[in-house]
Every structure is written in structure tokens, then in C-alpha cells.
Design a protein around this motif. Structure first.
Motif, PDB file in Angstrom:
ATOM      1  N   ALA A  13      65.749  50.846  57.066  1.00 52.65           N
ATOM      2  CA  ALA A  13      65.567  52.355  57.495  1.00 52.65           C
ATOM      3  C   ALA A  13      64.177  52.765  56.509  1.00 52.65           C
ATOM      4  O   ALA A  13      63.431  53.612  57.055  1.00 52.65           O
ATOM      5  CB  ALA A  13      66.832  52.965  57.417  1.00 52.65           C
ATOM      6  N   VAL A  14      64.367  52.420  55.264  1.00 52.55           N
ATOM      7  CA  VAL A  14      63.478  53.410  54.407  1.00 52.55           C
ATOM      8  C   VAL A  14      61.905  52.683  54.882  1.00 52.55           C
ATOM      9  O   VAL A  14      61.055  53.275  54.519  1.00 52.55           O
ATOM     10  CB  VAL A  14      63.766  53.061  53.116  1.00 52.55           C
ATOM     11  CG1 VAL A  14      65.197  53.887  52.794  1.00 52.55           C
ATOM     12  CG2 VAL A  14      63.900  51.873  52.188  1.00 52.55           C
ATOM     13  N   LEU A  15      62.096  51.311  54.911  1.00 53.59           N
ATOM     14  CA  LEU A  15      60.632  50.594  55.452  1.00 53.59           C
ATOM     15  C   LEU A  15      60.166  51.237  56.529  1.00 53.59           C
ATOM     16  O   LEU A  15      58.953  51.635  56.845  1.00 53.59           O
ATOM     17  CB  LEU A  15      61.029  49.028  55.775  1.00 53.59           C
ATOM     18  CG  LEU A  15      61.059  48.198  54.329  1.00 53.59           C
ATOM     19  CD1 LEU A  15      61.483  46.742  54.921  1.00 53.59           C
ATOM     20  CD2 LEU A  15      59.945  48.291  53.644  1.00 53.59           C
ATOM     21  N   GLN A  16      60.930  51.687  57.606  1.00 54.21           N
ATOM     22  CA  GLN A  16      60.591  52.321  58.881  1.00 54.21           C
ATOM     23  C   GLN A  16      59.898  53.675  58.546  1.00 54.21           C
ATOM     24  O   GLN A  16      58.833  54.242  58.944  1.00 54.21           O
ATOM     25  CB  GLN A  16      61.834  52.555  59.788  1.00 54.21           C
ATOM     26  CG  GLN A  16      62.252  51.306  60.463  1.00 54.21           C
ATOM     27  CD  GLN A  16      63.540  51.442  61.374  1.00 54.21           C
ATOM     28  OE1 GLN A  16      63.827  52.590  61.588  1.00 54.21           O
ATOM     29  NE2 GLN A  16      64.063  50.360  61.558  1.00 54.21           N
ATOM     30  N   ILE A  17      60.638  54.316  57.560  1.00 53.46           N
ATOM     31  CA  ILE A  17      60.304  55.472  57.057  1.00 53.46           C
ATOM     32  C   ILE A  17      58.747  55.717  56.349  1.00 53.46           C
ATOM     33  O   ILE A  17      57.797  56.498  56.616  1.00 53.46           O
ATOM     34  CB  ILE A  17      61.340  56.415  56.399  1.00 53.46           C
ATOM     35  CG1 ILE A  17      62.315  56.606  57.024  1.00 53.46           C
ATOM     36  CG2 ILE A  17      60.866  57.696  55.629  1.00 53.46           C
ATOM     37  CD1 ILE A  17      63.613  57.101  56.008  1.00 53.46           C
ATOM     38  N   LEU A  18      58.762  54.653  55.624  1.00 55.43           N
ATOM     39  CA  LEU A  18      57.343  54.242  54.846  1.00 55.43           C
ATOM     40  C   LEU A  18      56.153  54.051  55.748  1.00 55.43           C
ATOM     41  O   LEU A  18      55.235  54.410  55.788  1.00 55.43           O
ATOM     42  CB  LEU A  18      57.427  53.335  53.928  1.00 55.43           C
ATOM     43  CG  LEU A  18      56.155  52.673  53.233  1.00 55.43           C
ATOM     44  CD1 LEU A  18      55.596  53.992  52.368  1.00 55.43           C
ATOM     45  CD2 LEU A  18      56.603  51.405  52.327  1.00 55.43           C
TER      46      LEU A  18
ATOM     47  N   ALA B 261      65.696  63.669  45.268  1.00 53.34           N
ATOM     48  CA  ALA B 261      66.150  62.295  45.432  1.00 53.34           C
ATOM     49  C   ALA B 261      67.088  61.986  46.506  1.00 53.34           C
ATOM     50  O   ALA B 261      67.839  62.846  46.792  1.00 53.34           O
ATOM     51  CB  ALA B 261      66.460  61.665  44.084  1.00 53.34           C
ATOM     52  N   LEU B 262      67.132  60.873  47.103  1.00 55.08           N
ATOM     53  CA  LEU B 262      67.965  60.587  48.230  1.00 55.08           C
ATOM     54  C   LEU B 262      68.136  58.970  48.109  1.00 55.08           C
ATOM     55  O   LEU B 262      67.292  58.181  48.065  1.00 55.08           O
ATOM     56  CB  LEU B 262      67.275  60.842  49.638  1.00 55.08           C
ATOM     57  CG  LEU B 262      68.257  60.610  50.979  1.00 55.08           C
ATOM     58  CD1 LEU B 262      69.532  61.142  50.995  1.00 55.08           C
ATOM     59  CD2 LEU B 262      67.081  60.910  52.194  1.00 55.08           C
ATOM     60  N   ASP B 263      69.380  58.975  48.244  1.00 59.98           N
ATOM     61  CA  ASP B 263      70.068  57.384  47.913  1.00 59.98           C
ATOM     62  C   ASP B 263      70.874  57.022  49.178  1.00 59.98           C
ATOM     63  O   ASP B 263      71.677  57.800  49.724  1.00 59.98           O
ATOM     64  CB  ASP B 263      70.991  57.437  46.561  1.00 59.98           C
ATOM     65  CG  ASP B 263      71.528  56.213  46.292  1.00 59.98           C
ATOM     66  OD1 ASP B 263      70.973  54.940  46.849  1.00 59.98           O
ATOM     67  OD2 ASP B 263      72.381  56.046  45.478  1.00 59.98           O
ATOM     68  N   LEU B 264      70.440  56.037  49.772  1.00 62.53           N
ATOM     69  CA  LEU B 264      71.184  55.486  51.068  1.00 62.53           C
ATOM     70  C   LEU B 264      72.151  54.292  50.691  1.00 62.53           C
ATOM     71  O   LEU B 264      72.091  53.367  50.177  1.00 62.53           O
ATOM     72  CB  LEU B 264      70.202  54.916  52.077  1.00 62.53           C
ATOM     73  CG  LEU B 264      69.063  55.833  52.239  1.00 62.53           C
ATOM     74  CD1 LEU B 264      68.080  55.124  53.442  1.00 62.53           C
ATOM     75  CD2 LEU B 264      69.222  57.465  52.475  1.00 62.53           C
ATOM     76  N   HIS B 265      73.410  54.555  51.288  1.00 68.30           N
ATOM     77  CA  HIS B 265      74.470  53.668  51.289  1.00 68.30           C
ATOM     78  C   HIS B 265      75.280  53.382  52.669  1.00 68.30           C
ATOM     79  O   HIS B 265      75.224  54.107  53.550  1.00 68.30           O
ATOM     80  CB  HIS B 265      75.595  54.328  50.117  1.00 68.30           C
ATOM     81  CG  HIS B 265      75.050  54.403  48.741  1.00 68.30           C
ATOM     82  ND1 HIS B 265      75.576  53.566  48.140  1.00 68.30           N
ATOM     83  CD2 HIS B 265      74.614  55.331  48.269  1.00 68.30           C
ATOM     84  CE1 HIS B 265      74.993  53.714  46.718  1.00 68.30           C
ATOM     85  NE2 HIS B 265      74.430  55.055  46.781  1.00 68.30           N
TER      86      HIS B 265
ATOM     87  N   ASN C 179      69.090  54.726  62.734  1.00 63.53           N
ATOM     88  CA  ASN C 179      68.645  55.927  63.147  1.00 63.53           C
ATOM     89  C   ASN C 179      69.490  56.828  62.324  1.00 63.53           C
ATOM     90  O   ASN C 179      69.264  57.893  62.041  1.00 63.53           O
ATOM     91  CB  ASN C 179      68.974  55.956  64.753  1.00 63.53           C
ATOM     92  CG  ASN C 179      67.929  55.383  65.495  1.00 63.53           C
ATOM     93  OD1 ASN C 179      67.113  55.135  65.061  1.00 63.53           O
ATOM     94  ND2 ASN C 179      68.382  55.119  66.657  1.00 63.53           N
ATOM     95  N   LEU C 180      70.842  56.594  62.012  1.00 66.98           N
ATOM     96  CA  LEU C 180      71.648  57.548  61.264  1.00 66.98           C
ATOM     97  C   LEU C 180      71.277  57.938  59.985  1.00 66.98           C
ATOM     98  O   LEU C 180      71.471  58.495  59.372  1.00 66.98           O
ATOM     99  CB  LEU C 180      73.175  56.699  61.148  1.00 66.98           C
ATOM    100  CG  LEU C 180      73.817  56.991  62.530  1.00 66.98           C
ATOM    101  CD1 LEU C 180      75.381  56.108  62.223  1.00 66.98           C
ATOM    102  CD2 LEU C 180      74.159  58.202  62.929  1.00 66.98           C
TER     103      LEU C 180
END
Length: 342
Positions: free
Chosen positions: A110-115, A187-191, A302-303
Motif C-alpha cells: 500500500a505505501v509503495l503504491q502511495i509513493l 506520522a501514520l503507521d499501518l498495521h 485500498n483500506l
């Protein structure tokens, strides 16, 4: 401190994975929602591993025309580079991290998609790059990710999200120094969730939890608590148009040794370093998303991605300072469900 890496994009494997959601392994349907069953085999073939992250970061950096800079802040216990990417030239820094727990799989992609999107020519990307400097960490815990365990692997098995007081693992002081040097405002941390939670007072399976308080609000400044709730409401509102997603608040916790907690509080430092006198971080929240058992990898991503993109937009536009908080208290809590039970 920074050691810039020269990474060559040699494969389109992960890029293909980013463009086309792949079906994940499905457990048998049982009341209580999708969750791992005894002896169930779950394939990780379509999930980004460390080598995929290296290749994908290299591809994005190579094709970004100088917009994205990939670097390492140190090495893990097993010698893997602790990679991150920086994009944007704004005065405020936004820290976006994934996979501090190695077995929480889909946050990396997900973060690679955002980058990848941040490096594009879209109006959204241009505005974010003008207003923010975004630090993207796709795989905070590469050793745990490769072993598919929650903790670090070497020299000790440590929950890296409980290691910003003692700093026993090399990953922790490395990322602490990066936090100190980049001074993120947000800061945002994904779990992922580890159980089968439901929305409190209902039988509705909870797909997304918002964590606006890793520490008690009494330990935050008034501005931090307001910003955390604003980030939470932006996230919840962004998902309201996505479809049937049962949103809940993460149960109230007060954990002082977690990464986000110490970003908000300051006060600790690795051996040989001085604590940051006044923390720069005005807001720090986390997401918890349903894990194995959704219809596809794409839904999980997506979530993560939809609310994260909305929070980046709100931070870039300045909307967080005035965002309506009136709905925050009405968000129900998540509560542990009976995985596979009635």
C-alpha cells in the motif's frame, strides 16, 4: 548519517502487482468472519518481500525524474538495509511507515503504491510535494518480514513497536535518528488486526480500526490531541464513500514505549544520543486493517491507501487545523470477536 543507495529497476514484478490486485488465500467461511484456521496454509507468493521492496523502490526512484530519493538509515540485525524514500520539498514532513510487525503483510504494498502516486504528475501529487516532505518506510522490520513473524529476528526477537525506550534492536535507534533528523510534523503507521474483531455492540465484522491515541490524551498537548482526531476523522470520512466498511476505534491504550507514542512525547534516546528537547510531531495515528481472508489483496491495500491519501491531502492543504471533529466520539469501538465461533 544518510547513505544513498543506487538501486536499479531490473524487474516489473512488483509493479505488475501494484497495478493488478491478486486474489489472496481464502479460509473456509465460518461465522465470526475471515480468520486463520488451524493448519491453514496461506501463500505469501503475491506479497512483497524485501527483495521486491528493493526493486520497487529502485524503479520508482529511477522513473521519478529526480523527485524521489531512496536511502538507508542503517542495517537490520541480519544486515538488510533499512530503506526509506523521500519525496517533496514542503516545509512540513509527513512520516509514513509500514510493516513494523513483519507478519502484517499488505501495508508494504500500500505505501509503495502511495509513493508511486506521489511521484506522478497528478494535481494531488504536485500539491502534496509542494507543501510536504514525505518520508516513506515500506518495510520497517525487514528481518521479521522475511521470517513472517511479528518481532525482529536477530539478535533478539523484539516487538519493534515496543522498543523506543530501551532501543535493544539496531532497527530502533536507526529509525529514531531518522525521526530526529527529519523532524516529522505528522506520522501514520499501518498495521493489520490479529483477531476477528466486531464493531462494539453488534455482530458486524470490523474491517478498519482507527488508532488516534497510542497514549492517553493527558500525555499529549492540546494541539496533538486535536490533530490526531482530525487525522482520524479525515480517514473515516474518506472510507465512507468506499463501500460497506465497518469502521471502529481501536481500544483506548496508553503505551509509552511505542514508536508513535515517543514521537508525540519525546523524552527518550538511544545510548550516546540526547533526547529531542521539544518534539516536532503534532499528530501521529495508526490504522488497523483486516488481515488474511478478504476478497483480494487489492481490497486490503485500498483500506490502507484511500484514507492515507486523504490524510496527506488534508495535511498538505492545511485542512487538519480546522477539520470537523464532532463525529469522533460517536465512532464505536472495536471489540474482540470469536474467531471462527458463533
Amino acid at each position: 548519517m544518510r547513505r544513498i543507495l543506487t538501486l536499479t529497476a531490473v524487474t516489473a514484478l512488483l509493479a505488475t502487482g501494484l497495478a493488478t490486485p491478486l486474489a489472496s488465500a481464502q479460509p473456509p467461511h465460518r461465522p465470526g468472519g475471515p480468520c486463520l484456521q488451524d493448519q491453514q496454509h496461506v501463500s505469501r507468493a503475491s506479497v512483497a518481500g524485501y527483495d521486491d521492496v528493493v526493486r520497487e523502490l529502485g524503479r520508482i526512484e529511477h522513473t521519478s525524474g529526480g523527485l524521489v530519493d531512496v536511502a538507508s538509515t542503517g542495517t537490520s540485525g541480519e544486515g538488510r538495509e533499512l530503506l526509506y524514500a523521500t519525496v517533496g520539498e514542503g516545509s512540513k514532513t509527513f512520516w509514513l511507515q509500514a510493516r513494523i510487525h513483519g507478519d502484517e503483510l499488505h501495508s508494504t504494498e500500500a505505501v509503495l503504491q502511495i509513493l508511486d502516486r506521489l511521484a506522478s504528475g497528478s494535481p494531488w501529487a504536485k500539491q502534496v510535494r509542494e507543501e510536504l516532505t514525505v518520508v516513506v518506510i515500506p518495510m520497517y522490520n525487514p528481518d521479521g518480514a522475511e521470517a513472517n513473524i511479528r518481532q525482529s529476528a536477530t539478535p533478539t526477537r523484539t516487538d519493534l513497536n515496543r522498543d523506543w525506550e530501551n532501543f535493544v534492536q539496531p532497527e530502533s535507534p536507526a529509525f529514531w535518528r531518522l525521526w530526529r533528523d527529519t523532524a516529522p510534523t505528522y506520522a501514520l503507521d499501518l498495521h493489520h488486526m490479529s483477531e476477528a474483531p466486531v464493531v462494539e455492540g453488534t455482530d458486524d465484522l470490523n474491517q478498519f480500526q482507527i488508532g488516534a491515541r497510542s497514549i492517553s490524551p493527558s500525555r499529549m498537548t492540546e494541539q496533538q490531541w486535536r490533530t490526531n482526531r482530525a487525522m482520524a476523522m479525515v480517514s473515516v470520512d474518506a472510507l465512507s464513500g468506499y463501500g460497506p466498511v465497518n469502521v471502529a476505534k481501536y481500544p483506548d491504550i496508553d503505551i509509552t514505549n511505542a514508536v508513535l507514542s515517543r514521537m508525540l512525547m519525546g523524552g527518550t534516546a538511544p545510548a550516546g544520543e540526547q533526547p529531542v528537547a521539544e518534539t516536532p510531531t503534532q499528530g501521529a495515528i495508526f490504522y488497523e486493517v483486516r488481515s488474511v481472508g478478504q476478497k483480494s489483496n487489492g481490497q486490503l491495500e485500498n483500506l490502507f491507501r484511500i484514507p492515507a491519501v486523504a490524510v496527506l491531502q488534508a495535511a498538505a492543504s492545511g485542512e487538519l487545523a480546522t477539520y470537523d471533529l464532532s463525529g469522533y466520539d460517536a465512532i464505536p469501538y472495536g471489540e474482540r470477536g470469536n474467531c471462527g465461533g458463533m
